[in-house]
Design an enzyme around this catalytic site. Structure first.
Site, PDB file in Angstrom:
ATOM      1  N   GLN A  20       0.785  -1.046  -0.094  1.00 33.25           N
ATOM      2  CA  GLN A  20      -0.161  -0.123  -0.017  1.00 33.25           C
ATOM      3  C   GLN A  20       1.046   1.259   0.092  1.00 33.25           C
ATOM      4  OE1 GLN A  20      -3.453  -0.773   2.133  1.00 33.25           O
ATOM      5  NE2 GLN A  20      -4.157   1.368   2.116  1.00 33.25           N
ATOM      6  N   SER A  44       3.557  -6.697   2.699  1.00 28.82           N
ATOM      7  CA  SER A  44       2.268  -6.684   3.098  1.00 28.82           C
ATOM      8  C   SER A  44       1.282  -7.398   1.943  1.00 28.82           C
ATOM      9  CB  SER A  44       1.893  -5.231   3.560  1.00 28.82           C
ATOM     10  OG  SER A  44       0.691  -5.386   4.513  1.00 28.82           O
ATOM     11  N   LEU A  45       0.447  -6.479   1.753  1.00 27.90           N
ATOM     12  CA  LEU A  45      -0.574  -6.971   0.612  1.00 27.90           C
ATOM     13  C   LEU A  45       0.322  -7.536  -0.829  1.00 27.90           C
ATOM     14  CD1 LEU A  45      -1.340  -5.340  -2.429  1.00 27.90           C
ATOM     15  CD2 LEU A  45      -1.692  -3.471  -0.719  1.00 27.90           C
TER      16      LEU A  45
END
Length: 314
Positions: free
Chosen positions: A10, A94-95
């Site tokens: 993000q 992360s994502l």
């Protein structure tokens, strides 16, 4: 070429993302169409035309970044016969771990999109707006960040969320606790400590409700063994077992993103000389500080992809 594909998290979203790829390559357009269909939402229109504040919402930004990364990979595969299998490892911030798993065939594109939509919604709902915060400690090493977080934790949950690169560590938790940690960091002489413009305190214990939601969703998801080992955030080591991956994706919601360690391991013991970032530039910037002897390649536009494919086949 000893290669790793890496996938951004993000903050890499921007209005217009992926539009040039979709206009240049039908295979890229097909990725965005599939994500739109999976979500029952014209996410591609939001990505290409905005508004920016809606794209930045966690539930939109997460699948949008993944879709852009996978569009890059689909073009590499269909136009130039370069797949994730050309790499020794894949990894995502992360994502971006979901993007890495989809690129390596462990998750379908449709499932990755649905899981990330849910993940974004669950993370947003976990903590009321204004009650949590994140802060970047610029110039701090991990030990200083952990000491600052420990000082802040007297006021509530506060922990290291992202160990991104030397001199760039992010803390997360209750707002009062993060404020106290910022003050402690400044007293230690940390160069700069600033709150980040985020809507929730990611990667800390306050995200437990989101972890519970993801545990339920991931229990029902189909996860295959990735064709390429995935260097996972919470261990900073490669993993290929589907059940371990399922559990680690749950743990990742509240756990630390150990990106610096992941890249150090890949560049060192893993023997990676080139890191290709699919769909972003942020990780390539971090690479210069983590592993200055490794080469970083950004794959965003058509020219990037053409040049990279030529170097791989070269």
């Amino acid at each position: 070429m000893t290669l790793a594909f890496v996938f951004p998290g993000q903050g890499s979203q921007a209005v217009g993302m992926g539009k040039g790829l979709a206009e240049s390559f039908p295979e890229a357009r097909a990725v965005f169409d599939e994500v739109d269909a999976a979500l029952g939402q014209k996410l591609s229109a939001l990505m290409w035309d905005g508004p920016a504040d809606e794209l930045t919402l966690t539930e939109n930004a997460q699948p949008a970044i993944m879709a852009t990364s996978l569009a890059v990979m689909r073009v590499l595969e269909s136009e130039f016969a370069v797949t994730a299998d050309a790499a020794k490892f894949v990894a995502g911030h992360s994502l971006g771990e979901y993007s890495a798993l989809a690129a390596a065939g462990a998750l379908s594109l449709t499932d990755a999109a649905k899981l990330l939509k849910l993940r974004g919604q669950a993370m947003q709902k976990a903590v009321p707006v204004g009650e949590g915060a994140m802060a970047a400690l610029i110039g701090a090493d991990l030990d200083q960040a952990e000491k600052a977080a420990a000082a802040g934790s007297a006021q509530g949950v506060c922990q290291v969320a992202n160990d991104n690169a030397p001199g760039q560590v992010v803390i997360s938790g209750a707002k009062t606790a993060v404020d106290a940690a910022i003050a402690a960091a400044q007293e230690m002489g940390v160069k700069r400590a600033m709150q980040l413009p985020v809507s929730a305190p990611f990667h800390c214990a306050l995200m437990q409700p989101a972890a519970d939601a993801m545990a339920e969703a991931l229990a029902a998801a189909s996860i295959s063994a990735p064709r390429v080992p995935v260097v996972v955030n919470v261990r900073a080591r490669p993993e290929s077992d589907p059940e371990a991956i399922r559990n680690l994706l749950v743990e990742q919601v509240t756990g630390r993103v150990r990106w610096r360690e992941s890249v150090e391991w890949m560049a060192g013991e893993g023997g990676i000389a080139t890191f290709a970032e699919a769909g972003g530039k942020v990780l390539t910037g971090m690479l210069k500080r983590i592993a200055p002897d490794a080469a970083g390649v950004t794959l965003v536009g058509a020219d990037d992809i053409v040049n990279f494919a030529a170097s791989v086949k070269g």
